[in-house]
Design a protein around this motif. Sequence first.
Motif, short mmCIF file in Angstrom:
data_model
loop_
_atom_site.label_atom_id
_atom_site.label_comp_id
_atom_site.label_asym_id
_atom_site.label_seq_id
_atom_site.Cartn_x
_atom_site.Cartn_y
_atom_site.Cartn_z
N HIS A 153 -6.18 0.07 -1.59
CA HIS A 153 -7.61 -0.20 -1.42
C HIS A 153 -8.42 0.58 -2.45
CE1 HIS A 153 -6.96 -2.26 2.40
NE2 HIS A 153 -6.19 -1.26 2.78
N ASP A 185 -4.12 3.60 2.41
CA ASP A 185 -3.75 3.80 3.82
C ASP A 185 -2.30 3.43 4.14
OD1 ASP A 185 -4.22 1.12 3.41
OD2 ASP A 185 -5.50 0.84 5.17
N HIS A 206 2.06 -1.63 4.89
CA HIS A 206 1.47 -0.29 4.99
C HIS A 206 2.50 0.72 5.49
CE1 HIS A 206 -2.32 -2.57 4.92
NE2 HIS A 206 -2.99 -1.44 4.77
N HIS A 237 0.82 -1.23 0.00
CA HIS A 237 0.00 0.00 0.00
C HIS A 237 0.85 1.27 0.00
CE1 HIS A 237 -3.83 -2.11 0.74
NE2 HIS A 237 -3.05 -3.00 1.35
#
Length: 292
Positions: free
Chosen positions: A41, A16, A253, A11
């Motif tokens: 996402h 996020d 992330h 990501h």
Amino acid sequence: MSSLVYDLHSHTVCSDGIFTPEQLVKRAVEQRVNVLAITDHDTVDALSVAQATIDQYALPLRLISGVEISTIWQNYEIHIVGLGMQTTHPSLVKLLQEQYEHRMYRATLIAERLEKARIPNALEGAKRFAGEGVITRAHFARFLLEQGRATSIKQVFKHYLSRGKIGYVPAQWCSLQQAISTIQVAGGRAVLAHPAKYKLSGKWLKRLLIDFSECGGDAMEVAHCHQSSDERTLLAQYAIQFGLAASQGSDFHQPCPWIELGRKLSLPESTEAIWQRYPELFGSLESQCTEG
Ligand code: AMP
Ligand code: MN
Ligand code: MN
Ligand code: MN
């Protein structure tokens, strides 16, 4: 066994993650990743900048276009990773636009619920953390942590944002079938993301795998850097049982002690890797990367 390091789930700030696409591809190279899929996402916004960075600095990294689509299946929020889609395909663009609109709407409902619980300004707060990226519960979590409502992101989810908690709003995502078909019509392959993360019983996980396969799903994630060897073995068995190719990814992330790009990712020999079953998605990587 592949000599290349594949990380097919990650990501950026476009959803996020905390790194920009530029930062993420540079970090992937530092971590000796050879093949990276960025799977934000419900958005593919990071990919063009990421590829431009690779080209600009001639980075030894192959970028695979990716996305992680939220779906609703039997009241569970199930994530489907798409790999190798043509990102401008109209059907994909349309679905991601609908998911985006739903994300914005759900965000207003989450903020209303928090407001009733005497936590004001959560929408502004979450948007501040999301910046120009799509808004997720992770952004609400960062806001609530900043407000001192809990001592960790995990605790924020546990007390405010998980299913049934004060800030939880049941999401109206697309169906499993819609996500899989749209990924495929855009030329990609559909991968069931992190099957062990949904905390399904064995019976329900098998039901999910049956439905995923019947909807034409192509692969499932088997290897993640933060999992027991028993879990990896079990997921490999399921992949074989349901005729699915196996994938692997860190779901990176942000830096943390147990999750890093490309770390501890390998598939049990008994599985068929997604890059073996669908080599057209990955190009002639083995030769490209060993020569380069
Ligand atoms: P959303 O897609 O808006 O529902 O947001 C889901 C995202 O929140 C996930 O992709 C994770 O990054 C994050 N998340 C969900 N549950 C947790 C948790 N228990 N702890 C930390 N992050 C979580
Ligand atoms: Mn996330
Ligand atoms: Mn996910
Ligand atoms: Mn993810």
